[in-house]
Structure formats: structure tokens, C-alpha cells
Design a protein around this motif. Structure first.
Motif, PDB file in Angstrom:
ATOM      1  N   SER A 156     -44.390 -25.855  15.631  1.00 49.26           N
ATOM      2  CA  SER A 156     -44.710 -25.365  16.967  1.00 49.26           C
ATOM      3  C   SER A 156     -43.730 -24.289  17.412  1.00 49.26           C
ATOM      4  O   SER A 156     -42.652 -24.121  16.837  1.00 49.26           O
ATOM      5  CB  SER A 156     -44.685 -26.513  17.980  1.00 49.26           C
ATOM      6  OG  SER A 156     -43.361 -27.014  18.120  1.00 49.26           O
ATOM      7  N   ARG A 157     -44.100 -23.587  18.452  1.00 46.22           N
ATOM      8  CA  ARG A 157     -43.217 -22.565  19.023  1.00 46.22           C
ATOM      9  C   ARG A 157     -41.917 -23.173  19.532  1.00 46.22           C
ATOM     10  O   ARG A 157     -40.838 -22.630  19.339  1.00 46.22           O
ATOM     11  CB  ARG A 157     -43.926 -21.839  20.162  1.00 46.22           C
ATOM     12  CG  ARG A 157     -43.083 -20.731  20.799  1.00 46.22           C
ATOM     13  CD  ARG A 157     -43.776 -20.120  22.004  1.00 46.22           C
ATOM     14  NE  ARG A 157     -45.105 -19.643  21.673  1.00 46.22           N
ATOM     15  CZ  ARG A 157     -45.952 -19.127  22.563  1.00 46.22           C
ATOM     16  NH1 ARG A 157     -45.608 -19.077  23.845  1.00 46.22           N
ATOM     17  NH2 ARG A 157     -47.138 -18.697  22.189  1.00 46.22           N
ATOM     18  N   ALA A 158     -42.028 -24.337  20.181  1.00 43.70           N
ATOM     19  CA  ALA A 158     -40.819 -24.976  20.710  1.00 43.70           C
ATOM     20  C   ALA A 158     -39.854 -25.337  19.587  1.00 43.70           C
ATOM     21  O   ALA A 158     -38.637 -25.150  19.715  1.00 43.70           O
ATOM     22  CB  ALA A 158     -41.195 -26.226  21.500  1.00 43.70           C
ATOM     23  N   ALA A 159     -40.382 -25.864  18.477  1.00 42.14           N
ATOM     24  CA  ALA A 159     -39.519 -26.206  17.348  1.00 42.14           C
ATOM     25  C   ALA A 159     -38.851 -24.964  16.776  1.00 42.14           C
ATOM     26  O   ALA A 159     -37.662 -24.990  16.428  1.00 42.14           O
ATOM     27  CB  ALA A 159     -40.328 -26.928  16.275  1.00 42.14           C
ATOM     28  N   ALA A 160     -39.608 -23.878  16.672  1.00 43.21           N
ATOM     29  CA  ALA A 160     -39.030 -22.637  16.154  1.00 43.21           C
ATOM     30  C   ALA A 160     -37.929 -22.114  17.062  1.00 43.21           C
ATOM     31  O   ALA A 160     -36.881 -21.660  16.591  1.00 43.21           O
ATOM     32  CB  ALA A 160     -40.127 -21.587  15.986  1.00 43.21           C
ATOM     33  N   ASP A 161     -38.158 -22.189  18.356  1.00 38.29           N
ATOM     34  CA  ASP A 161     -37.144 -21.731  19.307  1.00 38.29           C
ATOM     35  C   ASP A 161     -35.876 -22.577  19.226  1.00 38.29           C
ATOM     36  O   ASP A 161     -34.754 -22.049  19.256  1.00 38.29           O
ATOM     37  CB  ASP A 161     -37.699 -21.776  20.730  1.00 38.29           C
ATOM     38  CG  ASP A 161     -38.701 -20.661  21.007  1.00 38.29           C
ATOM     39  OD1 ASP A 161     -38.780 -19.716  20.200  1.00 38.29           O
ATOM     40  OD2 ASP A 161     -39.396 -20.748  22.037  1.00 38.29           O
ATOM     41  N   LEU A 162     -36.042 -23.888  19.120  1.00 37.64           N
ATOM     42  CA  LEU A 162     -34.872 -24.761  19.014  1.00 37.64           C
ATOM     43  C   LEU A 162     -34.124 -24.504  17.704  1.00 37.64           C
ATOM     44  O   LEU A 162     -32.896 -24.428  17.688  1.00 37.64           O
ATOM     45  CB  LEU A 162     -35.303 -26.231  19.098  1.00 37.64           C
ATOM     46  CG  LEU A 162     -35.675 -26.752  20.474  1.00 37.64           C
ATOM     47  CD1 LEU A 162     -36.253 -28.155  20.360  1.00 37.64           C
ATOM     48  CD2 LEU A 162     -34.469 -26.752  21.409  1.00 37.64           C
TER      49      LEU A 162
END
Length: 227
Positions: free
Chosen positions: A176-182
Motif C-alpha cells: 500500500s501507499r502507507a506502507a511505502a511511505d513508512l
């Protein structure tokens, strides 16, 4: 039990049963906080309210999204929270999406807050309830966050009684985008282990129920019988 999925902006009425999902990271953090001894979590609508609640109650601690800030004792990161000792404390939590979603449905007869780390217990708790339908509130990205939607769909399938494999849902969250950002460090107040900690299926044996206590919305762990 019939169920459907909505984003926070789509909430136009009070659900009968609401399950508020925030995988990365509010309700993973909440579960970790309970595992580190927190007695209850008070959900705040603003950072100012969080600090005011802390200041007016001796011994309370406050947590927020983003980098450390004056007055706050912790940030919204399971990796940074897992070594803390909060035995017997009350934690005031304010985040960008998760707490907003929970407060939006605070008047529902039953409100659960969930993520992958409590997915199985949450589903087992829901199977003991009558009076659906069940509304999943997908808090991230206006209801489009794939990690939250994947978790909601996984819990929904478990509630329906199917033999569900977690891996495909966890993989959606992992990409997900959130995982990539983290993973890339694009979100402040995070730890390198946060993504993996958010994807530990059924790490904890409880569900988390939000109730109105006087004028506050309070989240507490609820023991759930093992399968």
C-alpha cells in the motif's frame, strides 16, 4: 452478518455496529499500548484537546501523529511504543485518521477499533453480536487506503464464517501507499519496524471497544475467547 465499507466522508447516519479500521498506525498503536499496560485510551479530536485532557488529569499521558512535540509523551509508532512501560496509565490519543473515524461513529450502539494485530479476536467478538448490519469505517485516504480496506475485508470474511487465508490481505497492505511511505521514512515519528509490526496478524488476544464514558470516548480492550 451483512456488512459494507465506507470512508469517513460517507458517514451520513449512525451505524448499528461500526468497526473503525486504521492499520498504519492508530489502532495498531492502540493495541500495543494496551499490551504495554495502558488501562484505557481516551480519543481526542484535536491536539489541543489531547494536551488539555492530559493537563487536567494527573498521571495521564498523550500521544499524537508526527514528530515529538512539547507536552506529548509518545508518537504514533508501534516500533517506538513497544519498549515503553505504561502500566496503569490512561493514554490520550490523537491521530490524523483513526481517532477521527472513531469519533465520527462514537454514538453508535457498538464501536470497535481494529487493525490486523487484533483482526481475529475482533471477528470472534462480532460473531457473538446481533443487530447488524456491520459498517466498516475505512479511515485512510478518504476510505481508499488499501491497507485499511484489506483489513476490513479480511475481518468481514472472518465474521461471515469462511476459511480465510490472511496472506493475500496482508500482501495488499504491504504494498500500500502507507506502507511505502513508512518504509521510505516519508512519515515523521516512525520506526523502521513499523510496517512489519502493523502486519502481525492476531498479535494480541483482545478486541478494542470504544464507549462513551461521561463526555469522553474511551477505548478499552475486551477479552475474547480463543477459537
Amino acid at each position: 452478518m451483512d456488512h459494507h465499507f465506507v470512508g469517513i466522508p460517507e458517514l451520513t447516519s449512525v451505524p448499528r455496529i461500526a468497526v473503525v479500521i486504521d492499520v498504519m498506525r492508530a489502532f495498531t498503536v492502540a493495541a500495543w499500548a494496551f499490551s504495554r499496560g495502558v488501562e484505557k485510551i481516551v480519543l481526542a479530536s484535536t491536539e489541543s484537546e489531547a494536551l488539555a485532557l492530559k493537563e487536567s488529569h494527573s498521571g495521564w499521558v498523550a500521544l499524537k501523529d508526527g514528530p515529538p512535540a512539547p507536552g506529548f509523551d509518545a508518537v504514533n509508532s508501534p516500533g517506538l511504543l513497544r519498549s515503553r512501560d505504561f502500566a496503569g496509565r490512561t493514554l490520550v490519543q490523537k491521530t490524523t485518521a483513526g481517532t477521527v473515524g472513531a469519533l465520527a461513529v462514537a454514538n453508535a450502539p457498538l464501536v470497535l477499533c481494529a487493525s490486523f494485530v487484533v483482526a481475529g479476536p475482533t471477528a470472534r467478538f462480532l460473531r457473538t453480536q446481533d443487530g447488524g448490519p456491520l459498517t466498516f469505517v475505512v479511515t485512510g485516504e478518504g476510505g481508499q487506503a488499501d491497507e485499511d480496506l484489506a483489513c476490513a475485508e479480511y475481518i468481514g470474511q472472518l465474521v461471515s464464517g469462511g476459511d480465510v487465508e490472511a496472506a493475500p490481505y496482508l500482501q495488499r497492505a504491504r504494498t500500500s501507499r502507507a506502507a511505502a511511505d513508512l518504509a521510505a521514512g516519508r512519515r515523521s515519528g516512525c520506526h523502521p519496524d513499523d510496517v512489519e509490526l502493523c502486519l502481525e496478524i492476531d498479535r494480541f488476544p483482545f478486541a478494542m471497544e470504544a464507549r462513551q464514558e461521561e463526555s469522553l470516548t474511551v477505548l478499552r480492550p475486551v477479552a475474547v475467547r480463543s477459537p
